[in-house]
Write a protein that holds these residues in place. Structure first.
Motif, short mmCIF file in Angstrom:
data_model
loop_
_atom_site.label_atom_id
_atom_site.label_comp_id
_atom_site.label_asym_id
_atom_site.label_seq_id
_atom_site.Cartn_x
_atom_site.Cartn_y
_atom_site.Cartn_z
N PRO A 56 21.23 71.93 -46.41
CA PRO A 56 21.47 71.68 -44.98
C PRO A 56 20.48 70.73 -44.32
N LYS A 57 19.30 70.51 -44.94
CA LYS A 57 18.32 69.60 -44.35
C LYS A 57 18.33 68.23 -45.00
N HIS A 58 19.27 68.02 -45.88
CA HIS A 58 19.32 66.75 -46.61
C HIS A 58 19.82 65.63 -45.69
N ALA A 59 19.32 64.42 -45.93
CA ALA A 59 19.69 63.29 -45.08
C ALA A 59 21.16 62.89 -45.24
N LYS A 60 21.79 63.35 -46.30
CA LYS A 60 23.20 63.01 -46.52
C LYS A 60 24.16 63.93 -45.76
N VAL A 61 23.63 64.94 -45.09
CA VAL A 61 24.51 65.88 -44.39
C VAL A 61 25.39 65.20 -43.34
N PRO A 62 24.84 64.34 -42.45
CA PRO A 62 25.73 63.71 -41.45
C PRO A 62 26.87 62.91 -42.09
N ASP A 63 26.53 62.14 -43.13
CA ASP A 63 27.58 61.36 -43.81
C ASP A 63 28.59 62.26 -44.48
N SER A 64 28.11 63.34 -45.09
CA SER A 64 29.04 64.23 -45.80
C SER A 64 29.98 64.92 -44.81
N LEU A 65 29.47 65.29 -43.64
CA LEU A 65 30.33 65.92 -42.64
C LEU A 65 31.36 64.93 -42.10
N TYR A 66 30.92 63.70 -41.88
CA TYR A 66 31.87 62.70 -41.41
C TYR A 66 32.97 62.45 -42.44
N LYS A 67 32.56 62.38 -43.72
CA LYS A 67 33.56 62.19 -44.77
C LYS A 67 34.46 63.42 -44.91
N LEU A 68 33.90 64.60 -44.65
CA LEU A 68 34.72 65.81 -44.68
C LEU A 68 35.80 65.75 -43.61
N ALA A 69 35.43 65.25 -42.42
CA ALA A 69 36.43 65.10 -41.35
C ALA A 69 37.53 64.13 -41.78
N ASP A 70 37.15 63.08 -42.49
CA ASP A 70 38.15 62.12 -42.97
C ASP A 70 39.10 62.77 -43.97
N VAL A 71 38.55 63.60 -44.85
CA VAL A 71 39.38 64.30 -45.84
C VAL A 71 40.34 65.26 -45.14
N GLU A 72 39.83 66.00 -44.17
CA GLU A 72 40.69 66.94 -43.44
C GLU A 72 41.81 66.19 -42.71
N ARG A 73 41.50 65.03 -42.21
CA ARG A 73 42.54 64.21 -41.54
C ARG A 73 43.61 63.81 -42.55
N ARG A 74 43.19 63.40 -43.74
CA ARG A 74 44.15 62.99 -44.76
C ARG A 74 45.01 64.16 -45.23
N LEU A 75 44.42 65.35 -45.21
CA LEU A 75 45.16 66.54 -45.61
C LEU A 75 46.07 67.05 -44.51
N GLY A 76 45.96 66.48 -43.31
CA GLY A 76 46.80 66.90 -42.20
C GLY A 76 46.23 68.06 -41.40
N HIS A 77 44.96 68.40 -41.63
CA HIS A 77 44.32 69.51 -40.90
C HIS A 77 43.67 68.96 -39.62
N THR A 78 44.49 68.49 -38.72
CA THR A 78 43.97 67.83 -37.51
C THR A 78 43.19 68.80 -36.63
N ASP A 79 43.48 70.09 -36.74
CA ASP A 79 42.76 71.05 -35.90
C ASP A 79 41.30 71.17 -36.31
N LYS A 80 40.96 70.84 -37.56
CA LYS A 80 39.58 70.92 -38.03
C LYS A 80 38.82 69.62 -37.79
N VAL A 81 39.52 68.52 -37.73
CA VAL A 81 38.88 67.21 -37.64
C VAL A 81 38.01 67.10 -36.40
N LYS A 82 38.55 67.45 -35.25
CA LYS A 82 37.83 67.28 -33.99
C LYS A 82 36.55 68.10 -33.98
#
Length: 276
Positions: free
Chosen positions: A224-250
């Protein structure tokens, strides 16, 4: 005698007339005796026009109807093909975007972005999917039990660099296997946070959205303290968008903006939030 002669004469004159009256009248134009008038078929066209009978379509009419049906079917098939072509084009564009994004990140370098101390769980760390910092620490402790070798920074770096070279070579299947094996061997390595993040990137490049989402989520859960966390969360939002989970993206994007202000991931997340 005169009276008898007169009677015979009257009888002779009346017999032909009586015989002629008994002969039936025959219409020579009908073609046969006893046929009805008007002749058969008379007024048929008028009966069709007046709805008295159902006219059968001609051969030309049937052919026209078949051609019309074929044209309608061709138009329907063309519409289906156009939709499929648009879907394929969109998939190709998304794949190209993933490759370009991956190339740009590879160009930024694959060295660890944080020291080993930042890989461990600590209070106040964020977790995608709503996991607490305590649960993240437990997950990290569980991962450490899977390590089969003691820590050796030099050996870990060789292993990590070999996996990263597979990304550069676009051999994503082997790269995915290499990073997964690295994380099993060295879950507490100073390279583990980066390896977890790149595992997500590789799976995303392969089109494995489920695997990519799990890998990106574990960055914030395990490190959780790693510098890659912000990028990983942003990419996770992109994955959720591609999966159609729009309620999680926001929610994920808002988390990035609120907890990591000033980062490039937060800037991208803010842009995406404005587009929602």
């Amino acid at each position: 005698m005169r009276t008898c002669r007169r009677a015979l004469t009257v009888l002779a004159l009346t017999l032909p007339l009586t015989a002629m009256g008994a002969v039936p009248v025959v219409d020579d134009n009908s073609g046969s005796a006893g046929s009805s008038y008007p002749p058969s078929g008379y007024g048929t066209a008028g009966a069709y026009a007046g709805g008295g009978a159902t006219a059968q379509p001609s051969a030309q009419g049937q052919l026209f109807m078949q051609l019309q049906q074929m044209q309608d079917e061709i138009s329907r098939l063309r519409g289906i093909v156009e939709v499929q072509q648009n879907d394929i084009q969109q998939m190709k564009q998304e794949a190209l975007d993933r490759y370009k994004d991956l190339d740009s990140r590879i160009g930024a370098g694959g060295a660890p972005a944080a020291p080993a101390a930042n890989n461990s769980a600590s209070d106040g760390g964020v977790n995608a999917g709503g996991a607490s910092a305590a649960s993240a620490g437990a997950a990290a402790a569980q991962a450490s039990q899977t390590s089969t070798e003691p820590g050796d920074p030099a050996k870990e770096k060789l292993y990590y660099d070999a996996a990263f070279d597979l990304i550069k070579a676009k051999d994503f299947d082997k790269a995915s296997q290499a990073f997964a094996a690295f994380l099993r061997k060295y879950p507490n390595s100073q390279y583990a946070g980066n390896a977890q993040y790149w595992l997500g990137e590789v799976n995303l490049a392969k089109g494995d959205l489920q695997g990519a989402g799990q890998a990106f989520a574990k960055v914030s859960q395990l490190y959780p303290k790693h510098a890659k966390v912000p990028d990983s969360l942003y990419k996770l939002a992109d994955v959720e968008r591609r999966l159609g989970h729009t309620d999680k993206v926001k929610g994920i994007l808002q988390q990035v903006v609120a907890q990591y202000p000033g980062t490039s991931a937060a800037q991208l997340a803010q842009r995406d939030l404005q587009r929602l």
